[in-house]
Scaffold this motif. Structure first.
Motif, PDB file in Angstrom:
ATOM      1  N   UNK A  21       0.851  -1.181   0.000  1.00 39.44           N
ATOM      2  CA  UNK A  21       0.000   0.000   0.000  1.00 39.44           C
ATOM      3  C   UNK A  21       0.891   1.237   0.000  1.00 39.44           C
ATOM      4  N   UNK A  22       0.649   2.140  -0.958  1.00 44.47           N
ATOM      5  CA  UNK A  22       1.425   3.378  -1.064  1.00 44.47           C
ATOM      6  C   UNK A  22       0.562   4.567  -0.655  1.00 44.47           C
ATOM      7  N   UNK A  78       5.463   0.377  -9.358  1.00 38.66           N
ATOM      8  CA  UNK A  78       5.248  -0.985  -9.816  1.00 38.66           C
ATOM      9  C   UNK A  78       5.248  -1.957  -8.630  1.00 38.66           C
ATOM     10  N   UNK A  79       4.258  -2.829  -8.585  1.00 37.43           N
ATOM     11  CA  UNK A  79       4.161  -3.808  -7.503  1.00 37.43           C
ATOM     12  C   UNK A  79       3.267  -3.367  -6.358  1.00 37.43           C
ATOM     13  N   UNK A  98      -4.933   0.589 -14.916  1.00 34.08           N
ATOM     14  CA  UNK A  98      -4.383  -0.304 -15.944  1.00 34.08           C
ATOM     15  C   UNK A  98      -3.095  -0.977 -15.477  1.00 34.08           C
ATOM     16  N   UNK A  99      -2.347  -0.320 -14.603  1.00 35.71           N
ATOM     17  CA  UNK A  99      -1.097  -0.895 -14.117  1.00 35.71           C
ATOM     18  C   UNK A  99      -1.324  -1.973 -13.056  1.00 35.71           C
ATOM     19  N   UNK A 129     -13.444  -9.578  -1.837  1.00 34.39           N
ATOM     20  CA  UNK A 129     -12.797 -10.582  -2.703  1.00 34.39           C
ATOM     21  C   UNK A 129     -11.537 -10.078  -3.412  1.00 34.39           C
ATOM     22  N   UNK A 130     -11.515  -8.811  -3.841  1.00 36.86           N
ATOM     23  CA  UNK A 130     -10.327  -8.323  -4.562  1.00 36.86           C
ATOM     24  C   UNK A 130      -9.110  -8.250  -3.655  1.00 36.86           C
ATOM     25  N   UNK A 131      -9.299  -8.002  -2.357  1.00 32.74           N
ATOM     26  CA  UNK A 131      -8.174  -8.018  -1.404  1.00 32.74           C
ATOM     27  C   UNK A 131      -7.724  -9.464  -1.189  1.00 32.74           C
ATOM     28  N   UNK A 132      -8.672 -10.379  -1.047  1.00 30.68           N
ATOM     29  CA  UNK A 132      -8.322 -11.791  -0.877  1.00 30.68           C
ATOM     30  C   UNK A 132      -7.516 -12.285  -2.071  1.00 30.68           C
ATOM     31  N   UNK A 133      -7.920 -11.862  -3.257  1.00 27.02           N
ATOM     32  CA  UNK A 133      -7.212 -12.272  -4.475  1.00 27.02           C
ATOM     33  C   UNK A 133      -5.770 -11.779  -4.447  1.00 27.02           C
ATOM     34  N   UNK A 134      -5.561 -10.534  -4.061  1.00 24.18           N
ATOM     35  CA  UNK A 134      -4.207  -9.972  -3.979  1.00 24.18           C
ATOM     36  C   UNK A 134      -3.364 -10.749  -2.977  1.00 24.18           C
TER      37      UNK A 134
END
Length: 150
Positions: A21-22, A78-79, A98-99, A129-134
């Protein structure tokens, strides 16, 4: 920098299944910088165990023009999975998305440490779900599918 202005690290061990997280900040304490104008982003690893500073990304683009500024910042981050900022323009937000980053605009100036603690709590309770995926965490049950079960 005095001890009172530093964010207390919640973990000092290698964080398993962490998200990056930035935070766009002018002072290392608050989310108070526009994405395009931020000269530094503070990158934290956040997991169920806590959070820790992983690095400071310098993004002074004063010598660049137009879209090159945004492209430089996106590449520098990146990342990173989630990027918090005070504000971000539509074109920049599209490039960030997009990145692979999720841009998060805060409604009012927020303390970075408070947001980090909220993220840890969310991860430990009911992450979307999107956090779980990450984080490579298996979804035990998708409540959206429950209504189709017999």
């Amino acid at each position: 920098m005095s001890e009172s202005t530093k964010i207390k690290v919640e973990s000092t061990k290698k964080l398993e299944n962490s998200i990056k997280v930035a935070f766009a900040s002018n002072d290392m304490q608050k989310i108070n910088a526009h994405f395009g104008g931020a000269k530094e982003f503070y990158v934290y690893g956040v997991s169920k165990e806590g959070f820790q500073l992983e690095g400071i990304v310098k993004t002074d683009t004063s010598d660049l023009e137009g879209d090159d500024k945004t492209d430089f910042k996106v590449k520098a981050l990146n990342g990173v999975n989630i990027m918090y900022c005070e504000s971000i323009g539509g074109t920049a937000a599209a490039k960030v998305i997009r990145s692979g980053m999720h841009p998060m605009k805060v409604e009012q100036e927020s303390q970075i440490e408070d947001v980090l603690k909220e993220l840890v709590t969310m991860i430990n309770t009911n992450p979307p779900p999107w956090i779980k995926r990450i984080m490579h965490v298996e979804n035990s049950e998708d409540v959206r599918l429950a209504r189709w079960a017999e």
